[in-house]
Scaffold this active site. Structure first.
Site, PDB file in Angstrom:
ATOM      1  N   ARG A 269       6.219  14.701  21.408  1.00 59.84           N
ATOM      2  CA  ARG A 269       5.083  14.237  20.595  1.00 59.84           C
ATOM      3  C   ARG A 269       3.888  14.163  21.547  1.00 59.84           C
ATOM      4  O   ARG A 269       3.910  13.392  22.520  1.00 59.84           O
ATOM      5  CB  ARG A 269       5.373  12.858  19.995  1.00 59.84           C
ATOM      6  CG  ARG A 269       4.123  12.183  19.487  1.00 59.84           C
ATOM      7  CD  ARG A 269       4.400  11.008  18.607  1.00 59.84           C
ATOM      8  NE  ARG A 269       4.874  11.451  17.309  1.00 59.84           N
ATOM      9  CZ  ARG A 269       4.920  10.659  16.224  1.00 59.84           C
ATOM     10  NH1 ARG A 269       4.522   9.400  16.295  1.00 59.84           N
ATOM     11  NH2 ARG A 269       5.343  11.128  15.075  1.00 59.84           N
ATOM     12  N   GLN A 299       7.871  16.511   9.835  1.00 52.65           N
ATOM     13  CA  GLN A 299       7.457  15.658   8.717  1.00 52.65           C
ATOM     14  C   GLN A 299       7.370  16.488   7.433  1.00 52.65           C
ATOM     15  O   GLN A 299       7.901  16.109   6.391  1.00 52.65           O
ATOM     16  CB  GLN A 299       6.080  15.049   9.040  1.00 52.65           C
ATOM     17  CG  GLN A 299       5.554  14.147   7.953  1.00 52.65           C
ATOM     18  CD  GLN A 299       6.322  12.840   7.858  1.00 52.65           C
ATOM     19  OE1 GLN A 299       6.521  12.161   8.851  1.00 52.65           O
ATOM     20  NE2 GLN A 299       6.782  12.490   6.670  1.00 52.65           N
ATOM     21  N   ASP A 391      -2.483  10.288   3.944  1.00 57.57           N
ATOM     22  CA  ASP A 391      -2.169   9.902   5.329  1.00 57.57           C
ATOM     23  C   ASP A 391      -3.361   9.094   5.842  1.00 57.57           C
ATOM     24  O   ASP A 391      -4.420   9.048   5.185  1.00 57.57           O
ATOM     25  CB  ASP A 391      -1.929  11.182   6.168  1.00 57.57           C
ATOM     26  CG  ASP A 391      -1.501  10.888   7.604  1.00 57.57           C
ATOM     27  OD1 ASP A 391      -1.106   9.736   7.896  1.00 57.57           O
ATOM     28  OD2 ASP A 391      -1.583  11.802   8.445  1.00 57.57           O
ATOM     29  N   CYS A 431       3.361   9.806   4.952  1.00 58.43           N
ATOM     30  CA  CYS A 431       4.272  10.014   6.086  1.00 58.43           C
ATOM     31  C   CYS A 431       4.580   8.710   6.818  1.00 58.43           C
ATOM     32  O   CYS A 431       5.578   8.623   7.523  1.00 58.43           O
ATOM     33  CB  CYS A 431       3.668  11.031   7.047  1.00 58.43           C
ATOM     34  SG  CYS A 431       2.023  10.568   7.607  1.00 58.43           S
ATOM     35  N   ARG A 459      13.735  12.264   7.170  1.00 62.53           N
ATOM     36  CA  ARG A 459      13.442  12.750   8.529  1.00 62.53           C
ATOM     37  C   ARG A 459      14.763  12.883   9.295  1.00 62.53           C
ATOM     38  O   ARG A 459      14.986  13.836  10.030  1.00 62.53           O
ATOM     39  CB  ARG A 459      12.530  11.762   9.271  1.00 62.53           C
ATOM     40  CG  ARG A 459      11.119  11.623   8.712  1.00 62.53           C
ATOM     41  CD  ARG A 459      10.254  12.816   9.033  1.00 62.53           C
ATOM     42  NE  ARG A 459      10.147  13.121  10.447  1.00 62.53           N
ATOM     43  CZ  ARG A 459       9.306  12.534  11.299  1.00 62.53           C
ATOM     44  NH1 ARG A 459       8.451  11.634  10.859  1.00 62.53           N
ATOM     45  NH2 ARG A 459       9.267  12.886  12.576  1.00 62.53           N
TER      46      ARG A 459
HETATM   47  N1   CP Z   1       5.737   9.704  10.198  1.00 62.59           N
HETATM   48  C1   CP Z   1       5.938   9.564  11.502  1.00 62.59           C
HETATM   49  O1   CP Z   1       5.963  10.516  12.269  1.00 62.59           O
HETATM   50  O2   CP Z   1       6.127   8.287  11.896  1.00 62.59           O
HETATM   51  P1   CP Z   1       6.087   7.763  13.405  1.00 62.59           P
HETATM   52  O3   CP Z   1       4.693   7.972  13.919  1.00 62.59           O
HETATM   53  O4   CP Z   1       6.450   6.307  13.324  1.00 62.59           O
HETATM   54  O5   CP Z   1       7.059   8.542  14.222  1.00 62.59           O
HETATM   55  N1  NVA Z   2      -1.853  11.914  11.092  1.00 62.03           N
HETATM   56  C1  NVA Z   2      -1.126  10.838  11.696  1.00 62.03           C
HETATM   57  C2  NVA Z   2       0.324  11.001  11.392  1.00 62.03           C
HETATM   58  C3  NVA Z   2       1.213   9.915  11.944  1.00 62.03           C
HETATM   59  C4  NVA Z   2       2.657  10.154  11.652  1.00 62.03           C
HETATM   60  C5  NVA Z   2      -1.375  10.833  13.186  1.00 62.03           C
HETATM   61  O1  NVA Z   2      -1.407  11.921  13.788  1.00 62.03           O
HETATM   62  O2  NVA Z   2      -1.540   9.765  13.751  1.00 62.03           O
END
Ligand code: CP
Ligand code: NVA
Length: 472
Positions: A269, A299, A391, A431, A459
């Site tokens: 991530r 997601q 979102d 999400c 997920r």
């Molecule tokens: N939706 C999602 O990716 O949640 P987190 O940021 O908690 O991993």
């Molecule tokens: N768009 C949001 C999604 C979090 C799961 C972000 O990138 O923070």
């Protein structure tokens, strides 16, 4: 459609041809298909019949009472009668509604029962086989031990219908996936989800390790990947932002080369999408994007799997996204275009999805008949929508823009009034994490239309399928 038939289902059709030929007929009818099933007693259909108390001999003698010798048309190509064709179309339909990308003997039998006008359908009905009961038995038998043992072998040798093997594949962007691979992920996720409620052993990644690099916080992504890896018999290592400090303590390339020597999968991530691209470039093992500034593919896969569960045929679904044209919106738009759905996004001027994503979606849509709309008015987007999705207005890394964005998105809140403009049975999706009172009201996210925790649960199942497929 024949390429979708399992080996056993193909054998049933081959036996049906033999039965027809034996009677001097080169037209395969539904009763020949039923006789074909009786010659495969170990098949799922054969076992279902036996569970219903019907022996293969009983069925054969019942069918034989109704058989008449056919005209002597040997020497011509073997063909199906219109009713047999329809039964096979229905078998395909049954397989799809059970989210299968193959047609097995059980689906053939469901097709025969559903084509109630045909002789085989009538015989099966007379012998007590009602459609709903057979459907229940198909699901029950899939939970039985024999199928579980078969399942254990699937990820290691899994090939999608077109022969594409996913082992070793990176998942950085939705465009990396073919439609066939998307189906394979959904099919395996569905199997894993059913089996999660049983004691079935799915430790197909025993002895394997996944490195999880996090440059940003997470609840769902971290827990679903880590719990998923445990459930598949493997191990996941959480690497917090302060641990490896990608690009600061050492280069992304060196970190990738090191992890590659020790692990079987890398999940990351990251802030910049280029970071996952660079990781994948220098690691031989598969790299999975667990969210970047460009995309959140896992997601979107879990979300469309949820939509498939709730709404069925993805080609008939309209998904309305209200809010920022961000990473989540990008992956949803791309996946909608890959599966042939209608995707409409309403966003304020200046917050559109990136042009390269919109263009890629448009080009996939040409092949699948998907429809992609980018509009300004949320009411236009949600009109006739089956799904209303939103979102956060400021994603991770954009916190400094939060105030300015709150103003730009003020009229983009998903509230009860906006939900009432969608279809009456529309579902609400997010999400998570959600900023309640900003992009969505409590009333909507806590309503019976909301499926946000089903999405979160999925997920786990979908990512388990991805991990088993790429590292199996
Ligand atoms: N939706 C999602 O990716 O949640 P987190 O940021 O908690 O991993
Ligand atoms: N768009 C949001 C999604 C979090 C799961 C972000 O990138 O923070």
């Amino acid at each position: 459609m024949w390429h979708r038939f399992t080996e056993r289902a193909k054998r049933v059709v081959f036996f049906a041809q033999e039965e027809a030929a034996g009677l001097g007929d080169n037209y395969v009818s539904t009763e020949h298909l039923l006789l074909g099933i009786t010659r495969e007693p170990e098949s799922t259909a054969g076992r279902i019949l036996q569970r219903a108390g019907l022996s293969m001999d009983m069925i054969r003698s019942e069918v034989e009472k109704h058989l008449t010798p056919g005209e002597d048309r040997l020497g011509h190509d073997m063909q199906l009668t219109p009713r047999a064709k329809r039964a096979i179309d229905l078998a395909y339909d049954e397989a799809r509604s059970l989210m299968k990308n193959y047609i097995g003997t059980e689906h053939l039998m469901l097709g025969l029962v559903r084509e109630g006008e045909c002789l085989a359908g009538q015989i099966l009905k007379k012998m007590g086989l009602e459609l709903d009961r057979v459907r229940e038995m198909v699901v029950e038998i899939r939970n039985s031990e024999e199928i579980g043992e078969k399942s254990m072998r699937i990820p290691r040798t899994w090939k999608t219908d077109t022969g594409t093997q996913m082992a070793g594949k990176d998942l950085l962007e939705i465009s990396y996936l073919t439609r066939d691979e998307i189906d394979a992920i959904f099919e395996l996720a569905s199997r894993l989800k059913i089996d999660a409620k049983t004691t079935r052993d799915w430790r197909v990644l025993a002895g394997k390790t996944m490195a999880m690099i996090f440059e940003k916080p997470s609840l769902r992504t971290r827990v679903s990947f880590e719990a998923g890896m445990t459930q598949l018999g493997g191990h996941a290592i959480y690497l917090a932002p302060s641990d490896i400090q990608l690009g600061k303590r050492e280069s992304i390339a060196d970190a990738a080369r090191t992890l590659d020597r020790m692990c079987d999968i890398i999940m990351a991530r990251v802030f910049a999408h280029e970071t996952v691209v660079e990781l994948a470039k220098h690691a031989q093992v598969p790299v999975i994007n667990g969210l970047s500034d460009l995309e959140h593919p896992c997601q979107a896969l879990a979300d469309f799997f949820t939509i498939l569960e709730k709404k069925g045929d993805l080609k008939k679904v309209k998904v309305a996204f209200v809010g920022d044209g961000n990473n989540v919106a990008h992956s949803l738009m791309l996946l909608a275009s890959k599966v042939g759905a209608h995707f409409a996004i309403a966003c304020p001027n200046g917050y559109d999805p990136l042009e390269k994503i919109a263009c890629a979606s448009e080009s996939f849509a040409k092949e699948t008949d998907a429809k992609i709309d980018i509009v300004r008015d949320p009411v236009d987007a949600v009109k006739d929508a089956d799904v209303v999705y939103t979102d956060v207005w400021a994603s991770m890394g954009q916190e400094h823009e939060a105030e300015e964005r709150a103003k730009a998105f003020a009229t983009y809140q998903v509230n009860s009034d906006l939900m009432s403009k969608a279809k009456p049975n529309a579902i609400f999706m997010h999400c998570l994490p959600a900023h309640r009172g900003s992009e969505v009201t409590d009333e909507v996210i806590d309503s019976t239309q909301s499926v946000v925790f089903d999405q979160a649960e999925n997920r786990l199942h979908v990512q388990k399928a991805v991990m088993a497929l790429v590292a199996g």
